[in-house]
Design a protein around this motif. Structure first.
Motif, PDB file in Angstrom:
ATOM      1  N   PRO A  35      70.448   4.375  41.815  1.00 17.38           N
ATOM      2  CA  PRO A  35      70.689   5.825  41.728  1.00 17.38           C
ATOM      3  C   PRO A  35      69.767   6.519  40.741  1.00 17.38           C
ATOM      4  O   PRO A  35      69.297   7.626  41.007  1.00 17.38           O
ATOM      5  CB  PRO A  35      72.160   5.897  41.286  1.00 17.38           C
ATOM      6  CG  PRO A  35      72.769   4.629  41.768  1.00 17.38           C
ATOM      7  CD  PRO A  35      71.700   3.598  41.654  1.00 17.38           C
ATOM      8  N   GLU A  36      69.497   5.870  39.589  1.00 17.98           N
ATOM      9  CA  GLU A  36      68.648   6.534  38.603  1.00 17.98           C
ATOM     10  C   GLU A  36      67.221   6.717  39.112  1.00 17.98           C
ATOM     11  O   GLU A  36      66.549   7.699  38.783  1.00 17.98           O
ATOM     12  CB  GLU A  36      68.646   5.767  37.277  1.00 17.98           C
ATOM     13  CG  GLU A  36      68.278   4.305  37.388  1.00 17.98           C
ATOM     14  CD  GLU A  36      69.479   3.397  37.520  1.00 17.98           C
ATOM     15  OE1 GLU A  36      69.402   2.260  37.020  1.00 17.98           O
ATOM     16  OE2 GLU A  36      70.481   3.832  38.125  1.00 17.98           O
ATOM     17  N   ASN A  39      67.312   9.651  41.627  1.00 19.20           N
ATOM     18  CA  ASN A  39      67.401  10.921  40.904  1.00 19.20           C
ATOM     19  C   ASN A  39      66.069  11.293  40.251  1.00 19.20           C
ATOM     20  O   ASN A  39      65.641  12.453  40.278  1.00 19.20           O
ATOM     21  CB  ASN A  39      68.485  10.846  39.823  1.00 19.20           C
ATOM     22  CG  ASN A  39      69.878  10.830  40.418  1.00 19.20           C
ATOM     23  OD1 ASN A  39      70.106  11.391  41.493  1.00 19.20           O
ATOM     24  ND2 ASN A  39      70.812  10.192  39.741  1.00 19.20           N
ATOM     25  N   PHE A  42      63.556  12.341  42.909  1.00 19.05           N
ATOM     26  CA  PHE A  42      63.924  13.668  43.385  1.00 19.05           C
ATOM     27  C   PHE A  42      63.434  14.738  42.409  1.00 19.05           C
ATOM     28  O   PHE A  42      62.843  15.748  42.801  1.00 19.05           O
ATOM     29  CB  PHE A  42      65.444  13.763  43.557  1.00 19.05           C
ATOM     30  CG  PHE A  42      65.920  15.133  43.949  1.00 19.05           C
ATOM     31  CD1 PHE A  42      65.995  15.510  45.273  1.00 19.05           C
ATOM     32  CD2 PHE A  42      66.284  16.056  42.978  1.00 19.05           C
ATOM     33  CE1 PHE A  42      66.424  16.781  45.639  1.00 19.05           C
ATOM     34  CE2 PHE A  42      66.716  17.328  43.315  1.00 19.05           C
ATOM     35  CZ  PHE A  42      66.787  17.696  44.661  1.00 19.05           C
ATOM     36  N   ARG A  43      63.670  14.514  41.127  1.00 21.77           N
ATOM     37  CA  ARG A  43      63.286  15.503  40.122  1.00 21.77           C
ATOM     38  C   ARG A  43      61.774  15.706  40.078  1.00 21.77           C
ATOM     39  O   ARG A  43      61.291  16.838  39.948  1.00 21.77           O
ATOM     40  CB  ARG A  43      63.806  15.088  38.747  1.00 21.77           C
ATOM     41  CG  ARG A  43      65.296  15.251  38.566  1.00 21.77           C
ATOM     42  CD  ARG A  43      65.665  15.120  37.098  1.00 21.77           C
ATOM     43  NE  ARG A  43      65.388  13.792  36.576  1.00 21.77           N
ATOM     44  CZ  ARG A  43      66.249  12.793  36.574  1.00 21.77           C
ATOM     45  NH1 ARG A  43      67.454  12.973  37.100  1.00 21.77           N
ATOM     46  NH2 ARG A  43      65.925  11.621  36.064  1.00 21.77           N
ATOM     47  N   ASP A  72      66.984  13.542  48.370  1.00 20.79           N
ATOM     48  CA  ASP A  72      68.274  14.219  48.286  1.00 20.79           C
ATOM     49  C   ASP A  72      69.264  13.573  49.253  1.00 20.79           C
ATOM     50  O   ASP A  72      70.442  13.369  48.922  1.00 20.79           O
ATOM     51  CB  ASP A  72      68.089  15.698  48.607  1.00 20.79           C
ATOM     52  CG  ASP A  72      69.359  16.484  48.373  1.00 20.79           C
ATOM     53  OD1 ASP A  72      69.986  16.294  47.305  1.00 20.79           O
ATOM     54  OD2 ASP A  72      69.754  17.277  49.247  1.00 20.79           O
ATOM     55  N   ARG A  75      70.290  10.202  47.875  1.00 21.08           N
ATOM     56  CA  ARG A  75      71.243  10.355  46.773  1.00 21.08           C
ATOM     57  C   ARG A  75      72.650  10.609  47.285  1.00 21.08           C
ATOM     58  O   ARG A  75      73.630  10.289  46.599  1.00 21.08           O
ATOM     59  CB  ARG A  75      70.831  11.516  45.869  1.00 21.08           C
ATOM     60  CG  ARG A  75      69.527  11.299  45.130  1.00 21.08           C
ATOM     61  CD  ARG A  75      69.315  12.304  44.034  1.00 21.08           C
ATOM     62  NE  ARG A  75      69.566  13.687  44.452  1.00 21.08           N
ATOM     63  CZ  ARG A  75      69.702  14.698  43.606  1.00 21.08           C
ATOM     64  NH1 ARG A  75      69.633  14.479  42.308  1.00 21.08           N
ATOM     65  NH2 ARG A  75      69.900  15.922  44.044  1.00 21.08           N
ATOM     66  N   ALA A 140      75.279  14.962  45.215  1.00 18.88           N
ATOM     67  CA  ALA A 140      74.659  15.241  43.926  1.00 18.88           C
ATOM     68  C   ALA A 140      74.490  16.740  43.732  1.00 18.88           C
ATOM     69  O   ALA A 140      74.133  17.468  44.656  1.00 18.88           O
ATOM     70  CB  ALA A 140      73.302  14.556  43.827  1.00 18.88           C
ATOM     71  N   LEU A 143      69.727  20.271  40.670  1.00 14.11           N
ATOM     72  CA  LEU A 143      69.231  20.115  39.317  1.00 14.11           C
ATOM     73  C   LEU A 143      69.067  21.444  38.608  1.00 14.11           C
ATOM     74  O   LEU A 143      69.125  21.523  37.390  1.00 14.11           O
ATOM     75  CB  LEU A 143      67.886  19.393  39.346  1.00 14.11           C
ATOM     76  CG  LEU A 143      67.954  17.981  39.891  1.00 14.11           C
ATOM     77  CD1 LEU A 143      66.551  17.415  39.997  1.00 14.11           C
ATOM     78  CD2 LEU A 143      68.803  17.107  38.999  1.00 14.11           C
TER      79      LEU A 143
END
Length: 639
Positions: A35-36, A39, A42-43, A72, A75, A140, A143
């Motif tokens: 997951p990290e 994420n 994605f960022r 996305d 996630r 999620a 952000l």
């Protein structure tokens, strides 16, 4: 509306996101995505998309948006597609190429990246969302409250009431409100000025947003101590001048504010101490002048140390592209190879790190194509089907050692000798006099190749010569060892930095020379009785090198004048000054007429024709304006 003034910032920030995303993408290979990692990726793509859209680079924004949608969905519980890492790396390669294209500014030509094709591949691999959303999890959260997108550039003129108790804090609150509307691409003055007690309450904020002017005004209307807030289109500005350099992008580095503060403190101390030194000279107080010079030297050394720290970069900065290269080579050759990297946190000067990328790429290419056997062949030999290449980075004093070792079939000395004879690179007599290391180093001669045919990967007789040339240009050295059926190990010995080195300044009849102190084990005055002269040269008897049996060992002794073309020295009649050294795994001693001093020297590269002489690795500038050539101890005797 001119966005050229923000181009350098865009290229710098986008490149940082691409490099960070490459590291995360490398962790997706062969394992279920964590997951990290999802994420983080994605960022990174989300940020690139927003910046590219703000700058008007639609192709970059569209591709980043597609990859952002992919992560996305992952996630939220979608099943990852096969070859996810390869798909992301392909997108990153295309994004990197487009950023480099954008960096050329008004000279931009035709974009060669097929953006539509890679976008189609990415979107075709976006998995459907599981029924009910993510498995047991809520989708999620976004952000940002509002994602930055293409929009207008506005200049927001902010004035905080002069009577406000904390004008910097009030201005920071205005910036935070505006940041929710889009993307802030610059402020005048810089945001750090808000922390200055002298901040006068006035700041201009450049905001890119799709929101109308009324929404911008409404976002801050209720803030206290806001005396004036005006929104306008920025005035027209001429395009930013393009550099004359051949590189389309200029290297940049981010520096922490605390580091800049320390640099400023050092400069302030230098100015103060310079003033004290000037006053001591004016009043002719020699004692105070010497004291002032010592303190000024201390400040200069401190400043230099801080600047060198800023230039250091961890080896980990280039590991993503090395991992990707090995993966691509495996795809082309059908081999299975795991790349292990140890010591990635070891730092080198950024110029050294950038220069060794190509040599390492050549070594990895040779290891995969020539060294590692196909899976079936390895299994027949009792090995695992997957080969292993290990990169081990370590630090020893002011040198960095980079060892690259594979567990393949090793190098065939007989084949190397045969290729050397067939290509006219050496005679039979010369080959007979060579040791194993010298035979293996024949592969670094330009045009030398043992490959029976040219492949997409190698076989053209280029590669290892590039490795040796690049490493020696950095004042480093290369050594090779190999065992048939077990593998090959290649060691690169590199300087931590190439700008300033610690060196011994020595004299001989030919002039002044500098010897890198990092390679010198000891300095001593040697009596003639300890020197033996034979037909093969001079040797120094060394009790410190005793092997435990009580026998004294002998190390080669080179007389500097003789090595530089003077008359053979033979056995001296009186004691001589000797520097015993160990460089690139070889021990030796250098005899000179006089050792003048040990000091730090600024290194300058040699221009033609001296750059062709391998006995020299550069030139050192001395305080009196004279120049001392820096000796390459490994190549000195054979130059």
């Amino acid at each position: 509306m001119d966005m050229e003034k923000y181009l350098d910032l865009f290229v710098s920030e986008a490149t940082e996101h691409i490099q960070a995303a490459e590291k995360e993408a490398g962790r997706l290979q062969g394992v279920a995505p964590r997951p990290e990692s999802l994420n983080a990726l994605f960022r990174h793509f989300h940020s690139i998309k927003g910046m590219a859209a703000s700058m008007g680079f639609g192709e970059i924004a569209s591709l980043s948006h597609a990859v952002e949608d992919l992560f996305d969905r992952l996630r939220k519980g979608g099943a990852p597609p096969g070859m996810l890492a390869d798909l992301v790396m392909e997108a990153l390669d295309s994004t990197s190429a487009m950023v480099a294209w954008a960096a050329i500014g008004e000279q931009r030509g035709k974009l060669t990246v097929d953006t539509a094709a890679i976008i189609d591949r990415v979107r075709a691999n976006i998995p459907p969302l599981p029924a009910g959303g993510a498995l047991g999890e809520k989708p999620a959260a976004p952000l940002l409250e509002l994602e930055p997108a293409a929009g207008r550039l506005w200049q927001c003129l902010v004035t905080i009431d002069a009577q406000a108790e904390f004008p910097g804090a009030r201005a920071a609150l205005v910036i935070r409100r505006l940041q929710k509307l889009g993307q802030i691409v610059g402020t005048t003055p810089e945001r750090e000025a808000l922390q200055n007690p002298q901040f006068d309450g006035r700041i201009t904020v450049d905001l890119v947003t799709e929101r109308p002017e009324a929404a911008i005004l409404s976002a801050v209307k209720d803030l206290l101590d806001l005396k004036r807030f005006e929104v306008r289109e920025p005035p027209a500005a001429p395009p930013a001048p393009l550099s004359d350099t051949s590189d389309s992008t200029q290297a940049t580095v981010r520096i922490a504010t605390a580091t800049l503060d320390r640099l400023l403190d050092s400069i302030s101390a230098m100015i103060t101490r310079r003033g004290a030194l000037a006053e001591a000279i004016r009043t002719r107080e020699l004692h105070k002048a010497r004291e002032g010079l010592d303190k000024l030297s201390e400040s200069i050394n401190d400043l230099r140390g801080q600047v060198m720290l800023i230039r250091l970069m961890p080896f980990d900065n280039i590991t993503p592209r090395l991992t990707r290269m090995v993966r691509d080579l495996c795809r082309k050759t059908g081999k299975r190879v795991a790349l292990e990297i140890v010591g990635a946190d070891v730092s080198l000067d950024r110029s050294v790190l950038e220069e060794i990328i190509d040599p390492i790429n050549h070594i990895l290419r040779n290891a995969v194509d020539h060294g590692i056997e196909p899976p079936a062949t390895r299994e027949l030999a009792g090995k695992g089907a997957e080969g292993v290449i290990r990169i081990d980075v370590s630090r020893e004093g002011d040198q960095v050692l980079v060892a690259i070792e594979d567990d393949g079939k090793g190098m065939d000395g007989d084949s190397i000798k045969a290729a050397a004879l067939a290509g006219g690179f050496a005679t039979e007599a010369e080959l007979a006099a060579m040791d194993e290391q010298q035979v293996l180093l024949l592969t670094t001669i330009p045009g030398f190749s043992t490959a029976p045919k040219v492949t997409e990967v190698s076989g053209r007789g280029v590669g290892m010569d590039v490795v040796r040339t690049r490493i020696e240009a950095l004042h480093g050295h290369i050594s090779i060892s190999s065992r048939r059926g077990k593998g090959t190990r290649l060691m690169m010995t590199l300087p931590l930095t190439v700008a300033v080195i610690d060196a011994f300044v020595v004299e001989c009849q030919a002039g002044l020379f500098a010897v890198p102190a990092g390679a010198v084990a000891r300095v001593e005055s040697v009596e003639p009785a300890r020197i033996s002269t034979t037909l093969s040269g001079s040797f120094l008897a060394s009790q410190e090198e005793a092997d435990g049996t009580g026998r004294i060992t002998y190390i080669p002794l080179v007389h500097l004048d003789e090595a530089l073309g003077g008359t053979p020295a033979g056995r001296p009649a009186a004691a001589v000054q000797v520097l015993a050294y160990q460089a690139n795994g070889a021990r030796g001693a250098l005899a000179v007429d006089r050792i003048r001093e040990r000091r730090e020297v600024v290194v300058k590269p040699l221009g033609p024709p001296l750059e062709r002489l391998r006995r020299y690795s550069g030139a050192a500038l001395l305080d009196d304006g004279s120049v001392a050539l820096i000796l390459d101890l490994v190549n000195l005797s054979g130059a």
